[in-house]
Design a protein around this motif. Structure first.
Motif, PDB file in Angstrom:
ATOM      1  N   VAL A  41      50.774  37.167  39.867  1.00 22.58           N
ATOM      2  CA  VAL A  41      49.421  36.997  40.389  1.00 22.58           C
ATOM      3  C   VAL A  41      49.460  36.775  41.894  1.00 22.58           C
ATOM      4  CG1 VAL A  41      47.325  35.597  40.240  1.00 22.58           C
ATOM      5  CG2 VAL A  41      48.718  35.959  38.191  1.00 22.58           C
ATOM      6  N   VAL A  42      48.468  37.342  42.590  1.00 26.11           N
ATOM      7  CA  VAL A  42      48.270  37.025  44.002  1.00 26.11           C
ATOM      8  C   VAL A  42      46.783  36.740  44.190  1.00 26.11           C
ATOM      9  CG1 VAL A  42      48.076  39.489  44.592  1.00 26.11           C
ATOM     10  CG2 VAL A  42      48.509  37.804  46.397  1.00 26.11           C
ATOM     11  N   VAL A  43      46.487  35.668  44.918  1.00 24.02           N
ATOM     12  CA  VAL A  43      45.088  35.279  45.124  1.00 24.02           C
ATOM     13  C   VAL A  43      44.836  35.021  46.596  1.00 24.02           C
ATOM     14  CG1 VAL A  43      44.999  34.226  42.827  1.00 24.02           C
ATOM     15  CG2 VAL A  43      45.488  32.792  44.823  1.00 24.02           C
ATOM     16  N   THR A  44      43.582  35.204  46.993  1.00 21.40           N
ATOM     17  CA  THR A  44      43.139  34.818  48.326  1.00 21.40           C
ATOM     18  C   THR A  44      41.730  34.258  48.183  1.00 21.40           C
ATOM     19  OG1 THR A  44      42.946  35.520  50.645  1.00 21.40           O
ATOM     20  CG2 THR A  44      42.145  37.059  48.969  1.00 21.40           C
ATOM     21  N   PHE A  45      41.322  33.436  49.140  1.00 17.16           N
ATOM     22  CA  PHE A  45      40.073  32.700  48.995  1.00 17.16           C
ATOM     23  C   PHE A  45      39.029  33.163  50.005  1.00 17.16           C
ATOM     24  CE2 PHE A  45      43.168  30.205  46.847  1.00 17.16           C
ATOM     25  CZ  PHE A  45      42.492  29.486  45.873  1.00 17.16           C
ATOM     26  N   VAL A  46      37.780  33.215  49.536  1.00 21.42           N
ATOM     27  CA  VAL A  46      36.625  33.502  50.387  1.00 21.42           C
ATOM     28  C   VAL A  46      35.626  32.371  50.135  1.00 21.42           C
ATOM     29  CG1 VAL A  46      34.793  35.121  50.964  1.00 21.42           C
ATOM     30  CG2 VAL A  46      37.000  35.990  50.158  1.00 21.42           C
ATOM     31  N   GLY A  47      35.635  31.365  50.989  1.00 24.01           N
ATOM     32  CA  GLY A  47      34.807  30.193  50.747  1.00 24.01           C
ATOM     33  C   GLY A  47      35.259  29.502  49.474  1.00 24.01           C
ATOM     34  N   ASN A  48      34.312  29.265  48.556  1.00 18.40           N
ATOM     35  CA  ASN A  48      34.656  28.610  47.289  1.00 18.40           C
ATOM     36  C   ASN A  48      34.837  29.632  46.169  1.00 18.40           C
ATOM     37  OD1 ASN A  48      31.954  29.348  47.005  1.00 18.40           O
ATOM     38  ND2 ASN A  48      31.488  27.607  45.671  1.00 18.40           N
ATOM     39  N   ARG A  49      35.252  30.833  46.545  1.00 17.61           N
ATOM     40  CA  ARG A  49      35.554  31.865  45.565  1.00 17.61           C
ATOM     41  C   ARG A  49      36.977  32.366  45.769  1.00 17.61           C
ATOM     42  NH1 ARG A  49      30.295  31.578  46.342  1.00 17.61           N
ATOM     43  NH2 ARG A  49      28.867  32.104  44.662  1.00 17.61           N
TER      44      ARG A  49
END
Length: 281
Positions: free
Chosen positions: A244-252
């Protein structure tokens, strides 16, 4: 071939960087005070550590190229409706099952933007947008090292662990929609890391393994969990490994989830790594 030449070039540059940093670390200015020398040495050690990290990343890239050439995979950038907002590479032979325009205004339950895969063997890559708590978003914004990445991974997989404890059976499997499914066992692997894109955006990478029941989970003798079908018959569970790879945009959080049955993960690991390593928002 071009891939081999490119891989060799990347590795040679990383090697030169490492040797340069190591050489610098052995030199100290004549007449420097003990404090100044110690400070200089600390900075040199930091440079050497960074160079070593670059070499490790280069080795991973070289291994990916070599595996792709050996397996004969051909890749292309994802070209679905969300392609203008996000990027990742997948095999040219894979087909789309879900294809929606990118929208970062996720509902509480989240939304799958894309799912593409080899559905004969159930090797899949999906992209979801999910809402997270302000605490997780703050944790992600300040994360810098592997320990921080592990904390983010723990927070983002809390539902899976809770489902195991509660014997719950619902859609907690990333990318699965409108289907009864649940997690019988969950294990987070010790490989969480943080990487930064060219624009400075942070990406958190981690892996885990699950044992999945696509029916009802019940507790058997001795506390063991069993997967029970509609007729009360015991069904085989499915073990899957995910990267898995994740990145954040505000609270998402925007999450790319690459997954395959555990027994064949080694065969397609290069595909999973390619999708994760190429992901960018």
């Amino acid at each position: 071939c071009f891939g081999s030449r490119l891989a060799a070039l990347v590795l040679s540059v990383a090697t030169a960087t490492t040797l340069s940093a190591a050489g610098d670390a052995t030199a100290a200015p004549e007449g420097a005070t003990a404090t100044a020398t110690a400070t200089r040495h600390e900075k040199m050690i930091e440079r050497a550590d960074e160079a070593a990290g670059a070499r490790t990343a280069a080795r991973r890239f070289v291994a990916t190229i070599a595996a792709a050439e050996e397996a004969g995979y051909e890749y292309e950038a994802f070209d679905g409706k969300a392609a203008k907002a996000l990027r990742f590479d997948v095999p040219t032979s894979w087909v789309k099952a879900i294809d929606r325009a990118y929208d970062d205004s996720a509902t509480t339950s989240g939304r799958t933007i894309a799912m593409i895969g080899n559905f004969k063997t159930i090797d899949t890559v999906s992209v979801r947008v999910e809402t997270v708590s302000p605490e997780i978003a703050q944790m992600a914004s300040s994360g810098e090292d592997a320990a921080d990445a592990k904390s983010v991974a723990d927070a983002l997989t809390a539902n899976e662990r809770a489902a195991v404890e509660a014997l719950e059976s619902f859609g907690v499997i990333g990318g699965v929609e409108n289907g009864r499914s649940g997690t019988m066992a969950f294990a987070l692997m010790d490989d969480a890391r943080v990487k930064k894109g060219p624009d400075g955006r942070k990406y958190y990478v981690f892996s885990y393994e699950t044992e999945v029941c696509r029916a009802k989970i019940e507790e058997g003798m001795g506390g063991s969990k069993i997967c029970v079908g509609p007729q009360g018959d015991a069904l085989d569970s499915i073990q899957r490994r995910s990267r898995v790879v994740v990145t954040f945009v505000g609270n998402r959080v925007v999450k790319l989830h690459a997954s395959a049955v555990s027994s064949r993960f080694d065969e397609v690991e290069e595909i999973m790594n390619r999708a994760v390593d190429s992901f960018a928002l």
